[in-house]
Design a protein around this motif. Structure first.
Motif, PDB file in Angstrom:
ATOM      1  N   VAL A   1      33.413  35.206  34.798  1.00 52.41           N
ATOM      2  CA  VAL A   1      34.101  36.423  34.372  1.00 52.41           C
ATOM      3  C   VAL A   1      33.110  37.433  33.812  1.00 52.41           C
ATOM      4  CG1 VAL A   1      35.722  37.326  32.676  1.00 52.41           C
ATOM      5  CG2 VAL A   1      36.312  35.329  34.010  1.00 52.41           C
TER       6      VAL A   1
ATOM      7  N   PHE B   1      31.461  39.089  36.535  1.00 50.00           N
ATOM      8  CA  PHE B   1      32.425  39.956  37.214  1.00 50.00           C
ATOM      9  C   PHE B   1      32.581  41.282  36.480  1.00 50.00           C
ATOM     10  CE2 PHE B   1      36.779  41.362  38.004  1.00 50.00           C
ATOM     11  CZ  PHE B   1      36.763  41.405  39.378  1.00 50.00           C
ATOM     12  N   ILE B   2      32.694  41.203  35.150  1.00 50.57           N
ATOM     13  CA  ILE B   2      32.801  42.448  34.364  1.00 50.57           C
ATOM     14  C   ILE B   2      31.579  43.314  34.628  1.00 50.57           C
ATOM     15  CG2 ILE B   2      32.997  43.436  32.056  1.00 50.57           C
ATOM     16  CD1 ILE B   2      34.109  40.837  31.093  1.00 50.57           C
TER      17      ILE B   2
ATOM     18  N   MET C   1      31.689  45.101  37.812  1.00 51.18           N
ATOM     19  CA  MET C   1      32.662  46.185  37.863  1.00 51.18           C
ATOM     20  C   MET C   1      32.060  47.506  37.396  1.00 51.18           C
ATOM     21  SD  MET C   1      35.557  45.815  39.137  1.00 51.18           S
ATOM     22  CE  MET C   1      35.148  44.687  40.436  1.00 51.18           C
TER      23      MET C   1
ATOM     24  N   LEU D   1      31.051  45.656  27.062  1.00 48.68           N
ATOM     25  CA  LEU D   1      32.190  44.739  27.183  1.00 48.68           C
ATOM     26  C   LEU D   1      31.717  43.313  27.367  1.00 48.68           C
ATOM     27  CD1 LEU D   1      34.703  46.617  29.509  1.00 48.68           C
ATOM     28  CD2 LEU D   1      34.312  46.862  27.082  1.00 48.68           C
TER      29      LEU D   1
ATOM     30  N   THR E   1      30.602  41.757  24.116  1.00 46.11           N
ATOM     31  CA  THR E   1      31.744  41.347  23.280  1.00 46.11           C
ATOM     32  C   THR E   1      32.397  40.098  23.848  1.00 46.11           C
ATOM     33  OG1 THR E   1      32.082  43.711  23.096  1.00 46.11           O
ATOM     34  CG2 THR E   1      33.734  42.291  22.098  1.00 46.11           C
TER      35      THR E   1
ATOM     36  N   ILE F   1      32.929  36.484  21.939  1.00 45.74           N
ATOM     37  CA  ILE F   1      34.261  35.923  21.704  1.00 45.74           C
ATOM     38  C   ILE F   1      34.415  34.600  22.448  1.00 45.74           C
ATOM     39  CG2 ILE F   1      36.714  36.285  22.138  1.00 45.74           C
ATOM     40  CD1 ILE F   1      36.347  39.158  21.470  1.00 45.74           C
TER      41      ILE F   1
ATOM     42  N   PHE G   1      40.479  47.364  25.870  1.00 50.96           N
ATOM     43  CA  PHE G   1      39.491  46.373  25.463  1.00 50.96           C
ATOM     44  C   PHE G   1      39.676  45.952  24.012  1.00 50.96           C
ATOM     45  CE2 PHE G   1      35.497  44.309  24.602  1.00 50.96           C
ATOM     46  CZ  PHE G   1      35.464  43.466  25.690  1.00 50.96           C
TER      47      PHE G   1
ATOM     48  N   PHE H   1      42.157  43.418  23.849  1.00 52.19           N
ATOM     49  CA  PHE H   1      41.599  42.085  24.101  1.00 52.19           C
ATOM     50  C   PHE H   1      41.002  41.502  22.825  1.00 52.19           C
ATOM     51  CE2 PHE H   1      37.658  39.734  25.010  1.00 52.19           C
ATOM     52  CZ  PHE H   1      38.211  38.598  25.575  1.00 52.19           C
ATOM     53  N   VAL H   2      40.221  42.334  22.120  1.00 51.58           N
ATOM     54  CA  VAL H   2      39.561  41.834  20.913  1.00 51.58           C
ATOM     55  C   VAL H   2      40.593  41.385  19.882  1.00 51.58           C
ATOM     56  CG1 VAL H   2      38.064  42.467  19.004  1.00 51.58           C
ATOM     57  CG2 VAL H   2      37.531  43.237  21.296  1.00 51.58           C
TER      58      VAL H   2
ATOM     59  N   GLU I   1      42.323  38.251  20.841  1.00 50.20           N
ATOM     60  CA  GLU I   1      41.507  37.058  20.611  1.00 50.20           C
ATOM     61  C   GLU I   1      41.490  36.687  19.131  1.00 50.20           C
ATOM     62  OE1 GLU I   1      39.947  34.845  22.747  1.00 50.20           O
ATOM     63  OE2 GLU I   1      41.326  35.933  24.030  1.00 50.20           O
TER      64      GLU I   1
ATOM     65  N   LEU J   1      40.426  39.374  30.815  1.00 51.82           N
ATOM     66  CA  LEU J   1      39.158  40.076  31.035  1.00 51.82           C
ATOM     67  C   LEU J   1      39.019  40.528  32.483  1.00 51.82           C
ATOM     68  CD1 LEU J   1      36.571  38.069  28.960  1.00 51.82           C
ATOM     69  CD2 LEU J   1      37.187  40.452  28.719  1.00 51.82           C
ATOM     70  N   ILE J   2      39.405  39.657  33.420  1.00 49.05           N
ATOM     71  CA  ILE J   2      39.292  40.037  34.834  1.00 49.05           C
ATOM     72  C   ILE J   2      40.160  41.271  35.102  1.00 49.05           C
ATOM     73  CG2 ILE J   2      39.809  39.304  37.185  1.00 49.05           C
ATOM     74  CD1 ILE J   2      39.142  36.481  36.385  1.00 49.05           C
TER      75      ILE J   2
ATOM     76  N   SER K   1      38.631  44.421  33.531  1.00 52.25           N
ATOM     77  CA  SER K   1      37.444  44.948  34.195  1.00 52.25           C
ATOM     78  C   SER K   1      37.795  45.518  35.566  1.00 52.25           C
ATOM     79  CB  SER K   1      36.354  43.888  34.293  1.00 52.25           C
ATOM     80  OG  SER K   1      36.858  42.715  34.842  1.00 52.25           O
TER      81      SER K   1
ATOM     82  N   TYR L   1      39.064  48.900  34.861  1.00 50.29           N
ATOM     83  CA  TYR L   1      37.946  49.793  34.530  1.00 50.29           C
ATOM     84  C   TYR L   1      37.164  50.150  35.786  1.00 50.29           C
ATOM     85  CZ  TYR L   1      33.787  51.749  32.524  1.00 50.29           C
ATOM     86  OH  TYR L   1      32.778  52.607  32.232  1.00 50.29           O
TER      87      TYR L   1
ATOM     88  N   LEU M   1      39.316  52.896  29.793  1.00 50.35           N
ATOM     89  CA  LEU M   1      40.093  51.811  29.212  1.00 50.35           C
ATOM     90  C   LEU M   1      41.112  52.330  28.217  1.00 50.35           C
ATOM     91  CD1 LEU M   1      37.340  49.110  28.722  1.00 50.35           C
ATOM     92  CD2 LEU M   1      39.279  49.006  30.236  1.00 50.35           C
TER      93      LEU M   1
END
Lengths: 112, 545
Positions: free
Chosen positions: A39, A42-43, A46, A75, A78, A82, B138, B141-142, B145, B182-183, B186, B189, B195
């Protein structure tokens, strides 16, 4: 380069998915780690693949096309942090589970 | 007047600071830690109420968003932005109320059953506050989590093999779902180059055709991550065991975690795929509708099949999720308004059920053996003093405890089943009215077949809950020849009664509440308000990569 990266992501994802479907907790952790590498790559992809381009803009009038996109890089950073933290947490739970049940099966006992 | 703007960051900063400060206080000083935690949660509730007042005082359809807060004061589009609107403030207040109730409940004994309960609790509140307020994907997401990491800790609170096993499953599933998140982020994006949710809503309609497929794939993958959280069938099998394993006050807070998934789906589908989204309008609605219907079927059979009360409560959470997901899938303003009312009512009553179950089960089995073991394991150094205090505290038997519990149980059953006279009925009535009057009240309109299925299922699921709750209630309160008098503390009953009392208030003030949710639903269906409020000046340039 695109092909190499795509194959790398594909192989990592495939191995990761196979591993998280396995019954051992160790396989689960390795599988999740492989998936998170996939992943992260992948990011990164992108933001479009660039070779030899700096991610940060200089002062003055510049052409954005000369630079790599800095946002996906931030990203990824981060996401790595995480992912690292949560995987560490999972590892602790795995160890506790192993200690409590005496088995490294994800259900805490062998399936018959 | 300007300082009120900074109030917007309080729901994130306050729990963060409190949680961090609580880490520094020694684990043996329970009372001090509990007091600080309680004070912080009360402050959070006050802040939430003030924010709600601010959000509600914005004139309906006035074109202005309540408040957006650019962290670091960078220009819009570049900054990390917090956004307050009616929906976000409603969720904030709901979380704060729930947190306060379960915190008070935990003060009786649970908060001593393991280390760092208070810190993790505050971090959970921080994650939730952030997830409701954030304006970009994003940071969502943070905060997601943060919420999840805190929930892992809380789920394991109290220890024991069962908790660890279901904790293991819960964590693995959620880690996998985070990767999907995440996938999705992104991919979005990669296609749009932004975002920021408001910016995305501007850019989506002008996405080039050959990119649209990629964008839809990204949005769908992102949606799956939230659906795992909301427990949609077939992604929700982890939910019932995990919620059953959690300690009672933790289970009560967890009820709101599934609603976070629903909240984000509601926000994103209406903002990104609302009416101005061109070709993409209504994307995912059908999937949500049928997914919600499937969840309802699964959860209804689950409720009927459950023997243990904890499992029953877990399936009640799923019923609520299924109803909400289907309502979001329909996307009609009046249905969404009813669904918001239902969200509040069902969250409060399911949380009350989770806490009630612990007390009722005490009437079945006098020895809370697991709890005793864990308190021994963690509170070793102060063993004797602890024993004494425990005796002293638990020794006070409330007169008529069983009667109070029985009445509370009956109220919760009425609330969950959606029978009059409590707010569960008003909520379901509002949803059904919206579904059966697609063209507005009194207007003729064609009702599509899936809606009929949904209407039937919503009513049937209420009936199933009623049957299951009555069965359990009779077995617990009436069947035993010599009932064991449960030792129940006032601090344990008080939050349950308070939650039920709140539902009573919701019933009595249903008019006010529904007009609030109506305004919320209208604002959600008018993405231009949100976009204008965040980006300022309503600019609509669509720079697409």
């Amino acid at each position: 380069m695109e092909l190499t990266l795509a194959i790398a992501i594909g192989v990592l994802t495939g191995s990761g998915v196979w591993l998280i479907l396995r019954p051992r907790t160790y396989q689960l952790v390795i599988g999740l780690s492989l998936l998170s590498y996939a992943v992260n790559l992948f990011i990164f992809a992108m933001g479009r693949l660039r070779v030899g381009a700096a991610p940060v803009l200089a002062d003055g009038v510049t052409n954005p096309a000369d630079y790599a996109d800095p946002v996906p890089q931030a990203l990824v950073l981060t996401a790595i942090v995480i992912g690292f933290a949560t995987t560490a947490l999972l590892l602790v739970v795995l160890l506790v589970s192993r200690g409590l049940t005496g088995s490294d099966h994800v259900d805490g006992r062998e399936s018959r | 007047m300007d300082w009120t703007r900074h109030l917007l960051i309080v729901p994130i900063l306050l729990p963060l600071v409190t949680g961090a400060a609580l880490l520094l206080i020694d684990e043996t000083r329970h009372t001090l830690k509990a007091f600080i935690n309680l004070a912080s949660t009360v402050l959070l509730l006050v802040a939430g109420l003030v924010l709600m007042h601010m959000a509600a005082s914005v004139p309906d359809g006035g074109g202005a968003l309540a408040l957006s807060y650019a962290i670091g004061d960078w220009p819009a589009r570049f900054t990390i932005v917090l956004v307050l609107d009616r929906l976000a403030s409603l969720m904030l207040v709901l979380v704060a109320v729930l947190a306060l109730a379960s915190l008070i409940f935990s003060l009786a004994r649970w908060h001593r059953a393991g280390p760092h309960f208070h810190s993790i609790f505050q971090f959970l509140l921080m994650g939730l506050g952030g997830a409701f307020l954030t304006g970009d994907l994003f940071n969502l997401f943070v905060f997601f989590e943060i919420t999840l990491a805190a929930s892992y800790g809380l789920l394991l609170h109290g220890g024991g093999a069962f908790r660890v096993r279901s904790g293991l499953h819960y964590i693995s599933i959620n880690l996998a779902a985070s990767l999907l998140f995440l996938i999705g982020v992104s991919l979005i994006y990669g296609v749009t180059g932004s975002l920021n949710m408001a910016d995305l809503a501007v850019r989506l309609p002008v996405v080039r055709e050959h990119d649209r497929m990629l964008l839809q794939a990204g949005a769908a993958i992102l949606g799956v991550a939230f659906l795992v959280k909301a427990g949609m069938w077939p992604l929700g099998f982890w939910l019932a065991p995990a919620y059953m394993a959690a300690a009672a006050p933790v289970g009560a807070v967890f009820v709101v975690l599934t609603k976070v998934g629903v909240y984000i789906l509601l926000r994103l589908t209406l903002l990104l795929f609302g009416s101005p989204a061109g070709e993409l309008t209504g994307f995912g609605g059908v999937a949500l509708l049928w997914g919600g219907i499937a969840t309802l079927i699964f959860a209804t059979s689950g409720v009927l099949a459950s023997q243990a009360m904890g499992r029953l409560a877990g399936y009640a959470v799923l019923i609520s999720s299924g109803t909400l997901l289907a309502a979001v899938g329909l996307g009609d303003a009046s249905v969404v308004s009813g669904a918001l009312f239902y969200l509040v009512s069902s969250t409060l009553s399911t949380a009350a059920l989770f806490m009630l179950i612990e007390l009722v089960e005490r009437a079945r089995e006098p020895g809370a053996d697991l709890l005793a073991v864990t308190i021994e394991a963690y509170g070793g150094e102060e063993g004797e003093e602890e024993e004494e205090r425990e005796d002293e505290a638990v020794g006070v038997v409330m007169p008529g405890a069983l009667a109070v519990l029985g009445i509370a149980f009956g109220c919760v059953a009425l609330l969950l089943a959606g029978l009059p006279p409590l707010s569960g009925f008003v909520a379901k009535f509002a949803i059904l009215t919206g579904m059966l009057n697609p063209g507005g009240l009194g207007q003729p309109g064609e009702i599509p077949a899936p809606v009929w299925v949904l209407v039937a299922l919503v009513i049937l699921s209420g009936f199933a809950i009623l049957v299951a709750m009555m069965r359990t209630g009779m077995r617990t309160f009436w069947a035993p020849v010599q009932p064991v008098l449960p030792r129940v503390l006032v601090v344990e009953v008080a939050p349950i009664l308070a939650l039920i009392g709140l539902c009573l208030v919701l019933t009595a003030a249903a008019g006010t509440v529904v007009s609030y949710t109506d305004a919320t639903a209208r604002a959600l269906h008018d993405p231009a308000t949100y976009i204008g409020g965040v980006l300022g000046g309503g600019e609509t340039s669509g720079g697409v990569r």
